[in-house]
Every structure is written in C-alpha cells, then in structure tokens.
Motif scaffolding. Structure first.
Motif, PDB file in Angstrom:
ATOM      1  N   VAL A  70       0.858  -1.182   0.000  1.00  0.00           N
ATOM      2  CA  VAL A  70       0.000   0.000   0.000  1.00  0.00           C
ATOM      3  C   VAL A  70       0.895   1.234   0.000  1.00  0.00           C
ATOM      4  CG1 VAL A  70      -1.710   1.295   1.323  1.00  0.00           C
ATOM      5  CG2 VAL A  70      -1.880  -1.193   1.158  1.00  0.00           C
ATOM      6  N   ARG A  71       0.605   2.171  -0.892  1.00  0.00           N
ATOM      7  CA  ARG A  71       1.413   3.394  -1.006  1.00  0.00           C
ATOM      8  C   ARG A  71       0.921   4.449  -0.016  1.00  0.00           C
ATOM      9  NH1 ARG A  71       4.705   5.535  -4.753  1.00  0.00           N
ATOM     10  NH2 ARG A  71       4.174   3.945  -6.297  1.00  0.00           N
ATOM     11  N   LEU A  72       1.878   5.010   0.751  1.00  0.00           N
ATOM     12  CA  LEU A  72       1.608   6.147   1.631  1.00  0.00           C
ATOM     13  C   LEU A  72       2.537   7.285   1.241  1.00  0.00           C
ATOM     14  CD1 LEU A  72       1.277   4.395   5.113  1.00  0.00           C
ATOM     15  CD2 LEU A  72      -0.551   5.076   3.540  1.00  0.00           C
ATOM     16  N   SER A  73       2.024   8.524   1.276  1.00  0.00           N
ATOM     17  CA  SER A  73       2.829   9.666   0.848  1.00  0.00           C
ATOM     18  C   SER A  73       2.956  10.750   1.918  1.00  0.00           C
ATOM     19  CB  SER A  73       2.242  10.278  -0.433  1.00  0.00           C
ATOM     20  OG  SER A  73       0.952  10.796  -0.179  1.00  0.00           O
ATOM     21  N   LYS A  74       2.351  10.542   3.085  1.00  0.00           N
ATOM     22  CA  LYS A  74       2.478  11.551   4.134  1.00  0.00           C
ATOM     23  C   LYS A  74       2.677  10.871   5.491  1.00  0.00           C
ATOM     24  CE  LYS A  74      -2.290  12.278   5.519  1.00  0.00           C
ATOM     25  NZ  LYS A  74      -3.350  13.237   5.737  1.00  0.00           N
ATOM     26  N   LYS A  75       2.935  11.686   6.496  1.00  0.00           N
ATOM     27  CA  LYS A  75       3.126  11.178   7.852  1.00  0.00           C
ATOM     28  C   LYS A  75       1.755  10.939   8.492  1.00  0.00           C
ATOM     29  CE  LYS A  75       7.440  13.630   8.544  1.00  0.00           C
ATOM     30  NZ  LYS A  75       8.121  14.702   9.250  1.00  0.00           N
ATOM     31  N   HIS A  76       1.657   9.837   9.212  1.00  0.00           N
ATOM     32  CA  HIS A  76       0.431   9.502   9.941  1.00  0.00           C
ATOM     33  C   HIS A  76       0.779   9.373  11.417  1.00  0.00           C
ATOM     34  CE1 HIS A  76      -1.901   8.759   6.282  1.00  0.00           C
ATOM     35  NE2 HIS A  76      -0.741   8.349   5.795  1.00  0.00           N
ATOM     36  N   TYR A  77       0.017  10.055  12.252  1.00  0.00           N
ATOM     37  CA  TYR A  77       0.287  10.071  13.683  1.00  0.00           C
ATOM     38  C   TYR A  77      -0.797   9.271  14.411  1.00  0.00           C
ATOM     39  CZ  TYR A  77       3.514  13.741  12.430  1.00  0.00           C
ATOM     40  OH  TYR A  77       4.538  14.442  11.851  1.00  0.00           O
ATOM     41  N   MET A  78      -0.354   8.435  15.333  1.00  0.00           N
ATOM     42  CA  MET A  78      -1.274   7.587  16.097  1.00  0.00           C
ATOM     43  C   MET A  78      -0.940   7.722  17.582  1.00  0.00           C
ATOM     44  SD  MET A  78      -0.961   4.229  13.651  1.00  0.00           S
ATOM     45  CE  MET A  78      -2.318   3.329  14.397  1.00  0.00           C
ATOM     46  N   ARG A  79      -1.979   7.725  18.396  1.00  0.00           N
ATOM     47  CA  ARG A  79      -1.778   7.790  19.851  1.00  0.00           C
ATOM     48  C   ARG A  79      -2.589   6.680  20.485  1.00  0.00           C
ATOM     49  NH1 ARG A  79      -1.962  13.102  23.692  1.00  0.00           N
ATOM     50  NH2 ARG A  79      -1.502  12.015  25.630  1.00  0.00           N
ATOM     51  N   GLY A  80      -1.941   5.909  21.336  1.00  0.00           N
ATOM     52  CA  GLY A  80      -2.567   4.727  21.902  1.00  0.00           C
ATOM     53  C   GLY A  80      -3.203   4.904  23.262  1.00  0.00           C
ATOM     54  N   GLY A  81      -3.172   6.088  23.836  1.00  0.00           N
ATOM     55  CA  GLY A  81      -3.816   6.256  25.128  1.00  0.00           C
ATOM     56  C   GLY A  81      -3.242   7.414  25.896  1.00  0.00           C
ATOM     57  N   GLY A  93       9.383  11.240   3.027  1.00  0.00           N
ATOM     58  CA  GLY A  93       8.697  11.990   4.075  1.00  0.00           C
ATOM     59  C   GLY A  93       7.511  11.276   4.688  1.00  0.00           C
ATOM     60  N   ALA A  94       7.108  10.144   4.116  1.00  0.00           N
ATOM     61  CA  ALA A  94       5.960   9.403   4.654  1.00  0.00           C
ATOM     62  C   ALA A  94       6.395   8.573   5.856  1.00  0.00           C
ATOM     63  CB  ALA A  94       5.371   8.498   3.578  1.00  0.00           C
ATOM     64  N   GLY A  95       5.429   8.236   6.693  1.00  0.00           N
ATOM     65  CA  GLY A  95       5.753   7.395   7.841  1.00  0.00           C
ATOM     66  C   GLY A  95       4.570   7.189   8.753  1.00  0.00           C
ATOM     67  N   ILE A  96       4.769   6.336   9.729  1.00  0.00           N
ATOM     68  CA  ILE A  96       3.763   6.060  10.748  1.00  0.00           C
ATOM     69  C   ILE A  96       4.430   6.333  12.083  1.00  0.00           C
ATOM     70  CG2 ILE A  96       2.265   4.313  11.782  1.00  0.00           C
ATOM     71  CD1 ILE A  96       2.336   2.878   9.020  1.00  0.00           C
ATOM     72  N   TYR A  97       3.903   7.300  12.815  1.00  0.00           N
ATOM     73  CA  TYR A  97       4.484   7.718  14.082  1.00  0.00           C
ATOM     74  C   TYR A  97       3.486   7.442  15.195  1.00  0.00           C
ATOM     75  CZ  TYR A  97       7.700  10.049  10.981  1.00  0.00           C
ATOM     76  OH  TYR A  97       8.622  10.305  10.002  1.00  0.00           O
ATOM     77  N   ALA A  98       3.975   6.876  16.290  1.00  0.00           N
ATOM     78  CA  ALA A  98       3.088   6.526  17.400  1.00  0.00           C
ATOM     79  C   ALA A  98       3.662   7.016  18.718  1.00  0.00           C
ATOM     80  CB  ALA A  98       2.888   5.022  17.456  1.00  0.00           C
ATOM     81  N   VAL A  99       2.766   7.451  19.594  1.00  0.00           N
ATOM     82  CA  VAL A  99       3.154   7.808  20.957  1.00  0.00           C
ATOM     83  C   VAL A  99       2.229   7.063  21.906  1.00  0.00           C
ATOM     84  CG1 VAL A  99       4.052  10.074  20.354  1.00  0.00           C
ATOM     85  CG2 VAL A  99       1.664   9.851  20.991  1.00  0.00           C
ATOM     86  N   GLN A 100       2.735   6.810  23.100  1.00  0.00           N
ATOM     87  CA  GLN A 100       1.975   6.148  24.164  1.00  0.00           C
ATOM     88  C   GLN A 100       1.273   4.900  23.640  1.00  0.00           C
ATOM     89  OE1 GLN A 100      -0.360   9.386  25.820  1.00  0.00           O
ATOM     90  NE2 GLN A 100       1.294   9.821  27.252  1.00  0.00           N
ATOM     91  N   SER A 101       2.077   3.961  23.195  1.00  0.00           N
ATOM     92  CA  SER A 101       1.507   2.749  22.621  1.00  0.00           C
ATOM     93  C   SER A 101       1.993   1.516  23.371  1.00  0.00           C
ATOM     94  CB  SER A 101       1.851   2.650  21.128  1.00  0.00           C
ATOM     95  OG  SER A 101       3.247   2.668  20.946  1.00  0.00           O
ATOM     96  N   VAL A 102       1.688   1.427  24.645  1.00  0.00           N
ATOM     97  CA  VAL A 102       2.081   0.289  25.469  1.00  0.00           C
ATOM     98  C   VAL A 102       1.399  -0.969  24.950  1.00  0.00           C
ATOM     99  CG1 VAL A 102       1.973  -0.707  27.778  1.00  0.00           C
ATOM    100  CG2 VAL A 102       2.462   1.731  27.477  1.00  0.00           C
ATOM    101  N   GLY A 103       2.168  -2.026  24.754  1.00  0.00           N
ATOM    102  CA  GLY A 103       1.604  -3.295  24.306  1.00  0.00           C
ATOM    103  C   GLY A 103       1.168  -3.293  22.859  1.00  0.00           C
ATOM    104  N   ALA A 104       1.622  -2.321  22.070  1.00  0.00           N
ATOM    105  CA  ALA A 104       1.194  -2.225  20.668  1.00  0.00           C
ATOM    106  C   ALA A 104       1.824  -3.334  19.833  1.00  0.00           C
ATOM    107  CB  ALA A 104       1.583  -0.866  20.097  1.00  0.00           C
ATOM    108  N   ARG A 105       1.186  -3.618  18.714  1.00  0.00           N
ATOM    109  CA  ARG A 105       1.729  -4.597  17.775  1.00  0.00           C
ATOM    110  C   ARG A 105       2.068  -3.872  16.473  1.00  0.00           C
ATOM    111  NH1 ARG A 105       1.224 -10.359  16.374  1.00  0.00           N
ATOM    112  NH2 ARG A 105       1.672 -10.448  14.173  1.00  0.00           N
ATOM    113  N   TRP A 106       3.354  -3.879  16.119  1.00  0.00           N
ATOM    114  CA  TRP A 106       3.826  -3.246  14.900  1.00  0.00           C
ATOM    115  C   TRP A 106       4.434  -4.329  14.030  1.00  0.00           C
ATOM    116  CZ3 TRP A 106       1.911   1.369  14.590  1.00  0.00           C
ATOM    117  CH2 TRP A 106       1.665   2.090  15.752  1.00  0.00           C
TER     118      TRP A 106
END
Length: 195
Positions: A131-142, A172-185
């Motif tokens: 899957v093509r991604l072209s920008k940054k994606h931000y995720m927060r887990g809690g 410049g694309a990416g997947i950024y996560a903060v506060q992701s205890v127990g996350a699955r990457w």
C-alpha cells in the motif's frame, strides 16, 4: 423466491458507502448489505446496521456512516481489528495513488468505542500486496497519568493498538506513534520497483 437455490440473488445491496449516506433508516437494527466501499468495487463490502441510539459518532468512511438525515449506520462485527479494505484501501497492484485518506479513516475507525477516545484496535492491511503512503500519519494509543511513572506501565490502559502491513513509502511518509504500550507493529517497507 428467497428459499430457492438462487434466493440470495434477490437480496438488495447498497452499491457504495456514498449511496449508504442517502438511506433514511426507519427501525433500530435495520441491516444493510454493502457491495463495496466504492461504486463498482467489492473491496470493503459487508453488513451494516442502523444504531438509533448513537447521535454523536463521526463518519469515518470505514466502520461508521452518517446519513444525510444524521442517522448512524455501523459495520457489523467490528472487534479489535480494523481491516484497511473496509476504508477502500487498494494495493499498488491496482493503483499508484497514495492511500493516505483511507489510512486516516482507519485511524479514526480504530478509536470508535474507545474509553479514552484514542486508538484501541489494530489496523490490518491486505496480506498480499503493498500500500502506497505519501504523508506522515500520527497515532496515539492512550493517556497514561504521570502517577504511573516512566517505565511502570506494562499493559495497555484502553486496548491494543498497532498496524500490520506492507508499504511503499514516499519520501517523508511514515507512521508515528506515541503512548503505545503493548502495541503490535508488523511493518514491512518495500519500495522496490516503485517511485
């Protein structure tokens, strides 16, 4: 005759999520069979139902659709995983277009029903294909109170977030996560043959 061997062919289908937005549900629990996320596609199809008690959940173009009269129609069977196909994601085998909008909709869908409002579900991309991604994606887990202290949280507070998939990442694309205890990457970046 619905009881005949070809009875299933007599059951109506909604052609797309756009068409579903034009439905005016009547009874709580009414069900709708979605052919596909987008017209003339079977990607992202499934069963949806009208939730008359919900007046606030936002349309995420994946698991919740808000109709033109403000009703919420929701995808049936959503548990701890959001399948990217539900948001209409296509692999580079079918399109060279980035799938950033669909991924953002998956992120929104992954927080529906969360106690904290943050992501508490895993986003699963197609097993085969990239899957093509072209920008940054931000995720927060809690949200983790300062009282927990650094390094003392070993279990997710509100659920388990994460992403599984194969990607073509533009510069410049990416997947950024903060506060992701127990996350699955489980991410595989493969730009071979794609620019």
């Amino acid at each position: 005759d619905l009881s005949s061997p070809n009875g299933y062919s007599h059951i109506g289908q909604v052609n797309s999520l756009a068409a579903m937005r034009e439905i005016a549900p009547e009874n709580d629990g009414d069900e709708y069979l979605l052919r596909g996320h987008t017209f003339d596609s079977t990607i992202g199809g499934g069963t949806f139902y009208y939730d008359a008690s919900d007046k606030t959940t936002e349309d995420n173009d994946c698991t919740v659709v808000v109709t033109s009269n403000g009703s919420r129609i929701k995808r049936r069977g959503v548990t701890d995983k959001i399948h990217a196909e539900w948001a209409g994601v296509q692999t580079v085998d079918y399109t060279d277009s980035s799938q950033d909008d669909a991924f953002d909709n998956c992120i929104k869908a992954a927080s529906v029903g969360s106690l904290s409002g943050y992501i508490d579900k895993q986003i699963i991309f197609p097993m085969f294909g990239r899957v093509r991604l072209s920008k940054k994606h931000y995720m927060r887990g809690g949200v983790y109170p300062l009282a927990f202290g650094a390094g003392t949280v070993s279990q997710p507070v509100d659920g388990r977030m994460g992403v599984t998939g194969r990607f073509v990442m533009e510069k410049g694309a990416g997947i950024y996560a903060v506060q992701s205890v127990g996350a699955r990457w489980d991410l595989f970046i493969d730009n071979y043959g794609k620019r």
